[in-house]
Design an enzyme around this catalytic site. Structure first.
Site, PDB file in Angstrom:
ATOM      1  CD  GLN A  39      -3.987  -5.038  -6.604  1.00 41.47           C
ATOM      2  OE1 GLN A  39      -3.879  -3.828  -6.619  1.00 41.47           O
ATOM      3  NE2 GLN A  39      -5.018  -5.642  -6.044  1.00 41.47           N
ATOM      4  CG  ASP A  91      -2.069  -0.975   1.115  1.00 42.01           C
ATOM      5  OD1 ASP A  91      -2.123  -1.696   0.101  1.00 42.01           O
ATOM      6  OD2 ASP A  91      -2.903  -1.033   2.048  1.00 42.01           O
ATOM      7  CG  MET A  99      -5.314  -5.104  -2.613  1.00 44.70           C
ATOM      8  SD  MET A  99      -4.185  -6.254  -1.825  1.00 44.70           S
ATOM      9  CE  MET A  99      -5.272  -7.641  -1.510  1.00 44.70           C
ATOM     10  CD  GLU A 152      -8.345  -3.261  -0.397  1.00 45.13           C
ATOM     11  OE1 GLU A 152      -8.868  -4.347  -0.657  1.00 45.13           O
ATOM     12  OE2 GLU A 152      -7.349  -3.123   0.323  1.00 45.13           O
TER      13      GLU A 152
HETATM   14  O1  F6P Z   1      -2.110  -4.103   3.841  1.00 46.21           O
HETATM   15  C1  F6P Z   1      -1.933  -4.640   2.581  1.00 46.21           C
HETATM   16  C2  F6P Z   1      -3.223  -5.187   2.034  1.00 46.21           C
HETATM   17  O2  F6P Z   1      -2.930  -5.837   0.822  1.00 46.21           O
HETATM   18  C3  F6P Z   1      -4.347  -4.160   1.864  1.00 46.21           C
HETATM   19  O3  F6P Z   1      -4.238  -3.445   0.672  1.00 46.21           O
HETATM   20  C4  F6P Z   1      -5.564  -5.037   1.919  1.00 46.21           C
HETATM   21  O4  F6P Z   1      -6.699  -4.326   2.362  1.00 46.21           O
HETATM   22  C5  F6P Z   1      -5.192  -6.093   2.899  1.00 46.21           C
HETATM   23  O5  F6P Z   1      -3.790  -6.159   2.917  1.00 46.21           O
HETATM   24  C6  F6P Z   1      -5.784  -7.446   2.602  1.00 46.21           C
HETATM   25  O6  F6P Z   1      -5.465  -8.296   3.639  1.00 46.21           O
HETATM   26  P1  F6P Z   1      -5.699  -9.859   3.654  1.00 46.21           P
HETATM   27  O7  F6P Z   1      -4.679 -10.490   2.767  1.00 46.21           O
HETATM   28  O8  F6P Z   1      -5.503 -10.250   5.080  1.00 46.21           O
HETATM   29  O9  F6P Z   1      -7.081 -10.107   3.152  1.00 46.21           O
END
Ligand code: F6P
Length: 342
Positions: free
Chosen positions: A274, A127, A169, A222
């Site tokens: 991603q 991010d 993301m 998102e």
């Molecule tokens: O913090 C990185 C990230 O990829 C965010 O962009 C996203 O909201 C989150 O992690 C998704 O997390 P998980 O893999 O636990 O669903």
């Protein structure tokens, strides 16, 4: 210094393995042993470790994910677990712990440092929202994957004269959306920092159609929200750090666009694609530089510090500074991207 520990916590990220490899290679050069802790803070609670020698890190530079495994475990959810972490840290006989993580994992590192553990941080997140570092590794890979996806969406959107919404993301910050959107020539970019005005989005799409462009690409992070709305989530459950699982804004947006404009609209959610796969050369180099420098910080007793990229230099900043405030999108960059909207 004889022995150090290393762990990777939070969401995985391309570039983690280059950091681990660099730490182990530099430690070996300096005659220091490395213990890998499996699955983030969970491994320190459960004393789940693995010795990392040169063989263990051979051939991992180009591999995505993390050979150590990861989790979103927060030891501070339970006092007993904090005691286990401290007990196991001592029991391992390590002189320092290198913690590779984002704001949550590093938040735990900062607290443990206050409790006397010798901790050094390495910033990680696709991010790119950690402060006091220009970039975190993983971001460049994510941007390249999203850009390629947007390129591919262009040809199908154009063939069918459709709008395609691409959800990328970005929980609190729209860095991936802005960079991939600019690189991929998106017609609209929507980010968490700026509430979505659906009327404005539709007006812009109509204007574009009126000038003969029968397709459009909308990139949305998102974490973006409608004006007066809330972030769209997949479930109400919170993780150990109080985060919801985001996802679904692209679908909502695409339905609204189709309803309000009458243009056929589709949505593509890029999701974990991603985060997976091989890191770009940039992320391999950044991860390598971070790993080597983190070892140096540990050796020099700079506990409570984190490596960071400033300009083209690797600098040390305190972990507390880095997690104090999220690094949101530079509004000058976002406003520049608007020149290409519509
Ligand atoms: O913090 C990185 C990230 O990829 C965010 O962009 C996203 O909201 C989150 O992690 C998704 O997390 P998980 O893999 O636990 O669903």
């Amino acid at each position: 210094m004889k022995k150090i520990g290393i762990l990777t916590g939070g969401g995985d990220c391309p570039g983690l393995n280059p950091v681990i490899r660099a730490v182990v290679r530099k430690a070996h050069t300096d005659g220091i042993g490395v213990i890998g802790i499996r699955n983030g803070w969970k491994g320190l609670i459960e004393n789940d470790t693995v010795a990392l020698d040169l063989g263990a890190v051979s051939g991992i530079l180009h591999r995505g994910g993390t050979i150590l495994g990861t989790s979103r475990t927060n030891p501070y959810k339970n006092k007993e677990n904090v005691e286990k972490v401290k007990y196991n840290y001592k029991g391992l006989g390590i002189d320092a712990l290198i913690v590779i993580g984002g704001e949550d994992t590093l938040g735990v590192a900062a607290k443990l440092c206050d409790e006397g553990l010798n901790v050094v941080g390495v910033p990680k997140t696709i991010d790119n929202d950690l402060s006091h570092t220009d970039y975190t590794f993983g971001f460049d890979t994510a941007v390249n994957i999203a850009t390629e996806a947007i390129d591919r969406l262009h040809t199908t959107a154009e063939s069918h004269h459709r709008i395609i919404v691409c959800e990328v993301m970005g929980r609190h910050a729209g860095w991936i959306a802005v960079h991939a959107g600019i690189a991929g020539g998106a017609d609209i970019i929507l980010i968490p920092e700026v509430p979505i005005d659906i009327e404005e989005v539709c007006a812009s799409l109509k204007k574009r159609r009126e000038r003969g462009k029968l397709f459009s690409i909308v990139v949305v992070a998102e974490g973006a929200k409608f004006k007066k709305g809330q972030a769209v989530t997949q479930e109400e459950k919170l993780d150990a750090f109080g985060h919801v699982r985001l996802g679904g804004i692209g679908q909502n947006l695409s339905e609204l666009i189709e309803e309000k404009t009458g243009y056929e609209t589709r949505v593509t959610v890029l999701g974990h694609i991603q985060r997976g796969g091989t890191p770009t050369a940039f992320d391999r180099v950044l991860g390598t530089r971070f790993g080597v420098e983190a070892m140096d910080l540990a050796k020099n007793g700079k506990f409570g510090y984190m490596v960071s990229l400033q300009g083209n230099k690797i600098e040390a900043v305190t972990i507390k500074e880095a997690i104090g405030q999220l690094k949101t999108v530079d509004m000058d960059l976002y406003n520049m991207s608007k020149i290409f909207f519509g």
